[in-house]
Write a protein that holds these residues in place. Structure first.
Motif, mmCIF file in Angstrom:
data_model
loop_
_atom_site.group_PDB
_atom_site.id
_atom_site.type_symbol
_atom_site.label_atom_id
_atom_site.label_comp_id
_atom_site.label_asym_id
_atom_site.label_seq_id
_atom_site.Cartn_x
_atom_site.Cartn_y
_atom_site.Cartn_z
ATOM 1 N N TYR A 28 -3.694 -28.196 0.161
ATOM 2 C CA TYR A 28 -3.135 -29.243 -0.767
ATOM 3 C C TYR A 28 -3.751 -29.078 -2.285
ATOM 4 O O TYR A 28 -3.113 -29.358 -3.226
ATOM 5 N N ALA A 29 -5.024 -28.256 -2.511
ATOM 6 C CA ALA A 29 -5.117 -27.847 -3.823
ATOM 7 C C ALA A 29 -4.165 -26.988 -4.487
ATOM 8 O O ALA A 29 -3.801 -27.119 -5.499
ATOM 9 N N VAL A 30 -3.595 -26.096 -3.527
ATOM 10 C CA VAL A 30 -2.670 -25.024 -4.058
ATOM 11 C C VAL A 30 -1.371 -25.846 -4.382
ATOM 12 O O VAL A 30 -0.645 -25.592 -5.419
ATOM 13 N N LEU A 31 -0.839 -26.822 -3.359
ATOM 14 C CA LEU A 31 0.320 -27.466 -3.829
ATOM 15 C C LEU A 31 0.186 -28.498 -4.883
ATOM 16 O O LEU A 31 0.944 -28.559 -6.053
ATOM 17 N N ALA A 32 -1.035 -28.942 -5.281
ATOM 18 C CA ALA A 32 -0.989 -30.021 -6.292
ATOM 19 C C ALA A 32 -1.535 -28.985 -7.772
ATOM 20 O O ALA A 32 -0.537 -29.540 -8.674
ATOM 21 N N VAL A 51 10.157 -27.243 -6.577
ATOM 22 C CA VAL A 51 10.061 -28.352 -5.794
ATOM 23 C C VAL A 51 8.673 -28.868 -5.921
ATOM 24 O O VAL A 51 8.654 -30.139 -5.872
ATOM 25 N N LEU A 52 7.562 -28.120 -6.000
ATOM 26 C CA LEU A 52 6.330 -28.793 -6.049
ATOM 27 C C LEU A 52 5.954 -29.680 -7.493
ATOM 28 O O LEU A 52 5.052 -30.324 -7.402
ATOM 29 N N GLN A 53 6.866 -29.408 -8.548
ATOM 30 C CA GLN A 53 6.877 -30.286 -9.635
ATOM 31 C C GLN A 53 7.409 -31.769 -9.504
ATOM 32 O O GLN A 53 7.096 -32.388 -10.363
ATOM 33 N N HIS A 54 7.974 -31.799 -8.328
ATOM 34 C CA HIS A 54 8.473 -33.265 -8.338
ATOM 35 C C HIS A 54 7.417 -34.014 -8.156
ATOM 36 O O HIS A 54 6.292 -34.162 -7.276
ATOM 37 N N LEU A 58 4.023 -34.182 -5.882
ATOM 38 C CA LEU A 58 2.742 -34.183 -6.599
ATOM 39 C C LEU A 58 1.769 -35.570 -6.220
ATOM 40 O O LEU A 58 0.505 -35.125 -6.044
ATOM 41 N N ALA A 59 2.164 -36.613 -6.086
ATOM 42 C CA ALA A 59 1.795 -37.812 -5.739
ATOM 43 C C ALA A 59 1.233 -37.627 -4.077
ATOM 44 O O ALA A 59 0.008 -37.864 -3.959
#
Length: 209
Positions: A28-32, A51-54, A58-59
């Motif tokens: 989740y740290a990688v994604l965030a 897509v990770l920027q959406h 992000l939330a």
């Protein structure tokens, strides 16, 4: 400029390796962090990762990062968390690594997925084994210390992947070697501990006279 044009092949490989390896520790740290870096304009993410920027993603990743930050520091709960995420971190690491190259480069994306999945599996196994061994100690400080080490390692490697990709690749390679040694040593320790506990509590069948 397109992200794939801005980043050369060595840089893309380094980013894929960093994402895969870090996903095995703190998915989740990688994604965030990756999504936030792209959303804020600090880095230009490859199309397969944008897509990770959406904001919705992000939330969600930010919330799960918050939950994992505390769950990973509670002895016992940390190992349960790792067990549950065995089926999450490895395919996610493969998917993130593949996303570096995107669908337009199918062969490279497939190879990156294999690399990312393998690195995620290695770091996840090392993390789970290390935390299981740490949980045999009654004091909580080793768990917290190991957790904080992971908290620092993930953003550091991701930063290196964008700023110093070749150095990031070298760091990941060294970390994998160290982790494989750690898994081998701690696995032997945990097997011996389990055998001792079985003997202590009478779980080992008695030998007939």
């Amino acid at each position: 400029m397109d992200a794939l044009q801005a980043l050369g092949t060595p840089e893309l490989i380094a980013l894929a390796a960093a994402l895969g390896w870090a996903s095995g520790l703190r998915l989740y740290a990688v994604l965030a962090f990756t999504g936030l870096a792209g959303y804020a304009g600090w880095v230009e993410l490859p199309p397969g990762l944008q897509v990770l920027q959406h904001p919705a993603l992000l939330a969600g990743s930010g919330f799960m990062l918050f939950v994992e930050f505390f769950a990973d520091k509670i002895p016992g709960l940390d190992s349960l968390w790792d067990l549950v995420h065995t089926v999450v971190r490895i395919p996610a690491g493969a998917a993130l690594a593949a996303g570096v190259f995107g669908a337009d480069q199918a062969t490279a994306a497939t190879l990156a997925a294999l690399l990312g999945g393998t690195l995620a599996a290695t770091s996840h196994a090392a993390k789970a084994t290390t935390r299981a061994a740490a949980n045999t100690s009654p004091e909580p400080f080793s768990n917290i210390g190991l957790s904080l080490l992971g908290d620092m390692a993930v953003p550091s490697v991701l930063w290196l992947a964008f700023e110093q990709p070749l150095l990031a690749l070298a760091v990941v390679a060294l970390a994998v070697v160290v982790m494989l040694v750690v898994v081998w040593l701690l696995s032997k320790f945990l097997v011996r501990l389990w055998a001792r506990l079985k003997t202590l509590y009478g779980m080992t069948p008695s030998t007939p006279a």
